[in-house]
Design a protein around this motif. Sequence first.
Motif, PDB file in Angstrom:
ATOM      1  N   ARG A  25      52.040 -24.017  62.206  1.00 26.03           N
ATOM      2  CA  ARG A  25      52.650 -25.267  61.784  1.00 26.03           C
ATOM      3  C   ARG A  25      53.860 -24.903  60.938  1.00 26.03           C
ATOM      4  O   ARG A  25      53.715 -24.274  59.893  1.00 26.03           O
ATOM      5  CB  ARG A  25      51.668 -26.113  60.989  1.00 26.03           C
ATOM      6  N   VAL A  26      55.052 -25.309  61.386  1.00 24.08           N
ATOM      7  CA  VAL A  26      56.304 -24.885  60.764  1.00 24.08           C
ATOM      8  C   VAL A  26      56.955 -26.083  60.070  1.00 24.08           C
ATOM      9  O   VAL A  26      57.047 -27.169  60.636  1.00 24.08           O
ATOM     10  CB  VAL A  26      57.266 -24.296  61.821  1.00 24.08           C
ATOM     11  N   PHE A  27      57.416 -25.850  58.830  1.00 25.57           N
ATOM     12  CA  PHE A  27      58.116 -26.856  58.037  1.00 25.57           C
ATOM     13  C   PHE A  27      59.459 -26.279  57.615  1.00 25.57           C
ATOM     14  O   PHE A  27      59.556 -25.084  57.321  1.00 25.57           O
ATOM     15  CB  PHE A  27      57.312 -27.218  56.781  1.00 25.57           C
ATOM     16  N   LEU A  28      60.494 -27.096  57.575  1.00 27.16           N
ATOM     17  CA  LEU A  28      61.817 -26.667  57.121  1.00 27.16           C
ATOM     18  C   LEU A  28      62.193 -27.452  55.874  1.00 27.16           C
ATOM     19  O   LEU A  28      62.001 -28.669  55.818  1.00 27.16           O
ATOM     20  CB  LEU A  28      62.879 -26.914  58.194  1.00 27.16           C
ATOM     21  N   THR A  29      62.724 -26.740  54.881  1.00 22.86           N
ATOM     22  CA  THR A  29      63.246 -27.380  53.687  1.00 22.86           C
ATOM     23  C   THR A  29      64.640 -26.822  53.433  1.00 22.86           C
ATOM     24  O   THR A  29      64.908 -25.667  53.772  1.00 22.86           O
ATOM     25  CB  THR A  29      62.360 -27.104  52.457  1.00 22.86           C
ATOM     26  N   PRO A  30      65.527 -27.603  52.856  1.00 25.70           N
ATOM     27  CA  PRO A  30      66.845 -27.057  52.516  1.00 25.70           C
ATOM     28  C   PRO A  30      66.682 -25.889  51.559  1.00 25.70           C
ATOM     29  O   PRO A  30      65.888 -25.950  50.621  1.00 25.70           O
ATOM     30  CB  PRO A  30      67.557 -28.238  51.839  1.00 25.70           C
ATOM     31  N   GLY A  31      67.394 -24.813  51.835  1.00 23.17           N
ATOM     32  CA  GLY A  31      67.258 -23.626  50.998  1.00 23.17           C
ATOM     33  C   GLY A  31      68.252 -22.570  51.380  1.00 23.17           C
ATOM     34  O   GLY A  31      69.340 -22.865  51.875  1.00 23.17           O
ATOM     35  N   ILE A  72      58.785 -22.596  55.990  1.00 24.09           N
ATOM     36  CA  ILE A  72      57.438 -22.522  55.425  1.00 24.09           C
ATOM     37  C   ILE A  72      56.466 -22.710  56.573  1.00 24.09           C
ATOM     38  O   ILE A  72      56.560 -23.664  57.341  1.00 24.09           O
ATOM     39  CB  ILE A  72      57.237 -23.587  54.342  1.00 24.09           C
ATOM     40  N   VAL A  73      55.522 -21.766  56.696  1.00 24.53           N
ATOM     41  CA  VAL A  73      54.640 -21.724  57.864  1.00 24.53           C
ATOM     42  C   VAL A  73      53.192 -21.636  57.426  1.00 24.53           C
ATOM     43  O   VAL A  73      52.854 -20.897  56.499  1.00 24.53           O
ATOM     44  CB  VAL A  73      54.975 -20.497  58.753  1.00 24.53           C
ATOM     45  N   LEU A  74      52.337 -22.381  58.110  1.00 25.61           N
ATOM     46  CA  LEU A  74      50.892 -22.202  58.028  1.00 25.61           C
ATOM     47  C   LEU A  74      50.433 -21.738  59.405  1.00 25.61           C
ATOM     48  O   LEU A  74      50.628 -22.451  60.385  1.00 25.61           O
ATOM     49  CB  LEU A  74      50.190 -23.515  57.661  1.00 25.61           C
ATOM     50  N   VAL A  75      49.870 -20.551  59.482  1.00 28.37           N
ATOM     51  CA  VAL A  75      49.506 -19.986  60.783  1.00 28.37           C
ATOM     52  C   VAL A  75      48.067 -19.509  60.735  1.00 28.37           C
ATOM     53  O   VAL A  75      47.592 -19.021  59.710  1.00 28.37           O
ATOM     54  CB  VAL A  75      50.494 -18.851  61.187  1.00 28.37           C
TER      55      VAL A  75
END
Length: 138
Positions: A25-31, A72-75
Motif C-alpha cells: 500500500r503506497v502513499f505519497l506526501t509532498p517532500g 510511504i509504504v506498508l508492505v
Amino acid sequence: MNTNFEYIFQKSNIGIGRRKQATARVFLTPGNGQIIINKTAGEKYLQYNIEYLNKILFPLKQLNLEQQFDIIVLVRGGGLTGQTDAIQLGLARLLCKMEPQNRVALKPHGVLSRDARVKERKKYGLRKARKAPQYSKR
C-alpha cells in the motif's frame, strides 16, 4: 522520519500493488524524495540494494518527480524482490490516479502491468507442483 502516520494513512490517495505473495500500500506526501517502508528508512529495509531502490524510484524518474514526493509504504508478504515489484506497481498506479496524463508516460515502460505469476500449488501424488516420484521399473 518524524511523520504523522495516522494522518497520512487516512488519505484517499492510495496505490495498491501486488506481486507473488507481496502486497504493498503506497502513499505519497509532498517532500524531498524520502522512502519509508514499514516505518523504516527505505535504504535500510531494502538492505542498501541499489537495484531495488532504483526499481522503486523508476516511475518517479520517468515523470521527473524524484525530489517532490516522499514515498510511504506498508508492505506485507513475500520476499524483497516481490515487495519491490509490488511497491513499484502501487506507486505507478497512484501516480496515474493523481494525474491521468501520467499513464501515457508510464504505460510504454511496463510499470502499470500486474505480473500475475504466482507459485503453483502442490498436487497430491507428486513431490512438488509437477515433480513426480522417481519411477522404478524393477
